[in-house]
Design a protein around this motif. Structure first.
Motif, mmCIF file in Angstrom:
data_model
loop_
_atom_site.group_PDB
_atom_site.id
_atom_site.type_symbol
_atom_site.label_atom_id
_atom_site.label_comp_id
_atom_site.label_asym_id
_atom_site.label_seq_id
_atom_site.Cartn_x
_atom_site.Cartn_y
_atom_site.Cartn_z
ATOM 1 N N TYR A 1 0.835 -1.201 0.000
ATOM 2 C CA TYR A 1 0.000 0.000 0.000
ATOM 3 C C TYR A 1 0.874 1.258 0.000
ATOM 4 O O TYR A 1 2.014 1.233 0.472
ATOM 5 C CB TYR A 1 -0.916 0.022 1.215
ATOM 6 C CG TYR A 1 -1.918 -1.088 1.201
ATOM 7 C CD1 TYR A 1 -2.850 -1.189 0.177
ATOM 8 C CD2 TYR A 1 -1.936 -2.050 2.207
ATOM 9 C CE1 TYR A 1 -3.765 -2.211 0.146
ATOM 10 C CE2 TYR A 1 -2.852 -3.082 2.185
ATOM 11 C CZ TYR A 1 -3.773 -3.160 1.151
ATOM 12 O OH TYR A 1 -4.673 -4.183 1.119
ATOM 13 N N ASP B 1 0.952 3.909 1.771
ATOM 14 C CA ASP B 1 1.499 4.442 3.024
ATOM 15 C C ASP B 1 2.757 3.691 3.436
ATOM 16 O O ASP B 1 3.701 4.282 3.971
ATOM 17 C CB ASP B 1 0.443 4.435 4.142
ATOM 18 C CG ASP B 1 -0.151 3.065 4.392
ATOM 19 O OD1 ASP B 1 -0.062 2.212 3.491
ATOM 20 O OD2 ASP B 1 -0.690 2.836 5.482
ATOM 21 N N ALA C 1 5.534 4.827 1.181
ATOM 22 C CA ALA C 1 5.999 6.163 1.562
ATOM 23 C C ALA C 1 6.940 6.088 2.765
ATOM 24 O O ALA C 1 7.906 6.843 2.853
ATOM 25 C CB ALA C 1 4.808 7.064 1.879
ATOM 26 N N GLU C 2 6.683 5.140 3.645
ATOM 27 C CA GLU C 2 7.532 5.020 4.835
ATOM 28 C C GLU C 2 8.922 4.514 4.488
ATOM 29 O O GLU C 2 9.891 4.830 5.169
ATOM 30 C CB GLU C 2 6.885 4.077 5.847
ATOM 31 C CG GLU C 2 5.798 4.751 6.656
ATOM 32 C CD GLU C 2 4.985 3.748 7.448
ATOM 33 O OE1 GLU C 2 5.507 2.665 7.758
ATOM 34 O OE2 GLU C 2 3.819 4.058 7.739
ATOM 35 N N SER D 1 12.781 6.880 1.316
ATOM 36 C CA SER D 1 11.397 7.070 1.766
ATOM 37 C C SER D 1 10.941 8.432 1.290
ATOM 38 O O SER D 1 11.751 9.289 0.955
ATOM 39 C CB SER D 1 11.311 6.970 3.281
ATOM 40 O OG SER D 1 12.024 8.030 3.859
ATOM 41 N N GLU D 2 9.635 8.606 1.272
ATOM 42 C CA GLU D 2 9.070 9.870 0.772
ATOM 43 C C GLU D 2 9.560 11.055 1.591
ATOM 44 O O GLU D 2 9.768 12.133 1.062
ATOM 45 C CB GLU D 2 7.545 9.824 0.826
ATOM 46 C CG GLU D 2 6.942 8.710 -0.011
ATOM 47 C CD GLU D 2 6.985 8.978 -1.505
ATOM 48 O OE1 GLU D 2 6.236 9.837 -1.950
ATOM 49 O OE2 GLU D 2 7.764 8.316 -2.218
ATOM 50 N N GLU D 3 9.782 10.800 2.890
ATOM 51 C CA GLU D 3 10.197 11.903 3.772
ATOM 52 C C GLU D 3 11.549 12.470 3.361
ATOM 53 O O GLU D 3 11.842 13.636 3.556
ATOM 54 C CB GLU D 3 10.303 11.425 5.229
ATOM 55 C CG GLU D 3 8.958 11.225 5.899
ATOM 56 C CD GLU D 3 8.422 9.819 5.703
ATOM 57 O OE1 GLU D 3 9.222 8.884 5.822
ATOM 58 O OE2 GLU D 3 7.230 9.675 5.418
ATOM 59 N N SER E 1 -3.210 1.642 8.200
ATOM 60 C CA SER E 1 -2.100 2.200 8.964
ATOM 61 C C SER E 1 -0.916 1.251 8.970
ATOM 62 O O SER E 1 -0.952 0.176 8.433
ATOM 63 C CB SER E 1 -2.567 2.501 10.384
ATOM 64 O OG SER E 1 -2.996 1.311 10.985
ATOM 65 N N ASN E 2 0.124 1.693 9.627
ATOM 66 C CA ASN E 2 1.368 0.960 9.624
ATOM 67 C C ASN E 2 1.260 -0.314 10.463
ATOM 68 O O ASN E 2 0.963 -0.247 11.646
ATOM 69 C CB ASN E 2 2.439 1.883 10.217
ATOM 70 C CG ASN E 2 3.754 1.180 10.371
ATOM 71 O OD1 ASN E 2 4.000 0.178 9.711
ATOM 72 N ND2 ASN E 2 4.578 1.692 11.249
#
Lengths: 185, 150
Positions: free
Chosen positions: A99, A101, A104-105, A181-183, B116-117
């Motif tokens: 996914y 998210d 992105a992490e 990562s996206e950050e 979520s994570n």
């Protein structure tokens, strides 16, 4: 007490009937029995991956498969193959099947994200990848199916050189290979 | 104790509990109904049920959640709905606890999948606590709800 139990049974029966009916009317009905996605490794046994030190030892590539083909349509690569043979030699594109998210992490550096259940929403990214391009798909690790599901989907779309990196993100991260990562981008 | 019983018997309290839990179950079921394969995957991650049966459960369980939630909201056969909801809550609590105990790094699969994570067990803990609260809320509904006749 008997009456509430009968009510509960009635609700369950109703749920079963609706569940079956709605699935049968789906465009792509879900199989009643879940099938495990079988994969075989790319010409090497899972237990003892040989050291492959250059592109001169090519990976055994699967033949072009027909539409609708599922099992054995893609092969698996080990961490070392994914890193040394493909990543370092810039032999192929890495696709993160998790996914957005999670992508992105953190993800394999240079990997693009196509969540396995939303391929149609990511057709723009796919348009840049020619069908004969070597593609490595991965998800979290050996226990996840997202990479295999995405691999099947890509084969259906006409991609012929799909590899599943079974160890996935967890193995890559543990090995200390390049990530981003996206950050940080 | 008598005061607590009076509160539990209060019609407004019983109705509120019915609506809160009922609406939550309807909400939780919707994504699973639309995406059964995603839910099947969440079930597989728990490694509690033979792999082959996970699709079947993913196709039926969300509808049980939906109907039980809907009937609870409508106050139609509420006691039957509460029995099912309590049964599901208990199963979920056991499954979530076992996931934490085994150190599984997974999504809860409780509401919309993959939100979520899954790197921490916080999501699982929150779900366990919520389910225990819901179980408590179902006691007065089971004891004191007066079903509408439809």
């Amino acid at each position: 007490m008997v009456k509430p139990i009968l009510q509960a049974i009635l609700i369950v029966l109703l749920a079963i009937a609706i569940g079956i009916t709605t699935n049968m009317t789906r465009k792509h009905p879900v199989g009643w029995i879940a099938q495990k996605k079988a994969v075989e490794f790319a010409g090497i046994p899972e237990e003892s991956p040989p050291v492959v030190d250059s592109v001169s030892t090519p990976l055994e590539l699967p033949p072009r498969y027909q539409h609708g083909s599922t099992l054995e349509a893609f092969k698996a690569v080990t961490l070392e193959q994914a890193y040394h043979d493909i990543y370092q030699q810039k032999m192929g594109v890495f696709i993160d099947a998790r996914y957005a998210d999670l992508y992105a992490e953190g993800h394999i550096e240079g990997a693009i994200n196509i969540p396995y259940d939303a391929v149609m929403d990511y057709m723009d990214q796919l348009a840049d990848i020619p069908p004969d391009q070597l593609v490595v798909v991965y998800c979290d690790g050996a226990d996840c199916d997202a990479s295999k599901l995405l691999a099947e989907e890509l084969i259906t779309l006409g991609y012929s050189r799909i590899f599943v990196f079974i160890g996935g993100w967890n193995e890559w991260l543990a090995a200390g290979y390049p990530i981003s990562s996206e950050e940080h981008e | 104790m008598a005061k607590l019983q009076a509160i539990m018997k209060n019609e407004f309290v019983v109705m509120s509990f019915r609506l809160i839990v009922g609406i939550f179950f309807i909400y939780a079921s919707l994504h699973k109904i639309v995406e059964p394969l995603e839910f099947a995957k969440d079930i597989q991650n728990y490694k509690l049920i033979p792999y082959a049966y996970t699709n079947l459960i993913a196709l039926v369980l969300p509808w049980i959640e939906f109907l039980a939630g809907l009937f609870l909201v409508l106050n139609y056969m509420p006691k039957g709905a509460v029995i099912l909801i309590n049964g599901m809550l208990l199963v979920f609590i056991v499954a979530l606890s076992s996931a934490i105990f085994r150190g599984l790094n997974i999504h809860c699969g409780c509401t919309s999948a993959g939100g979520s994570n899954p790197g921490s067990s916080t999501e699982l803990w929150i779900s366990i606590i919520r389910n225990i609260i819901f179980l408590g809320m179902m006691i007065p509904v089971l004891k004191y709800s007066k079903p509408e006749s439809l």
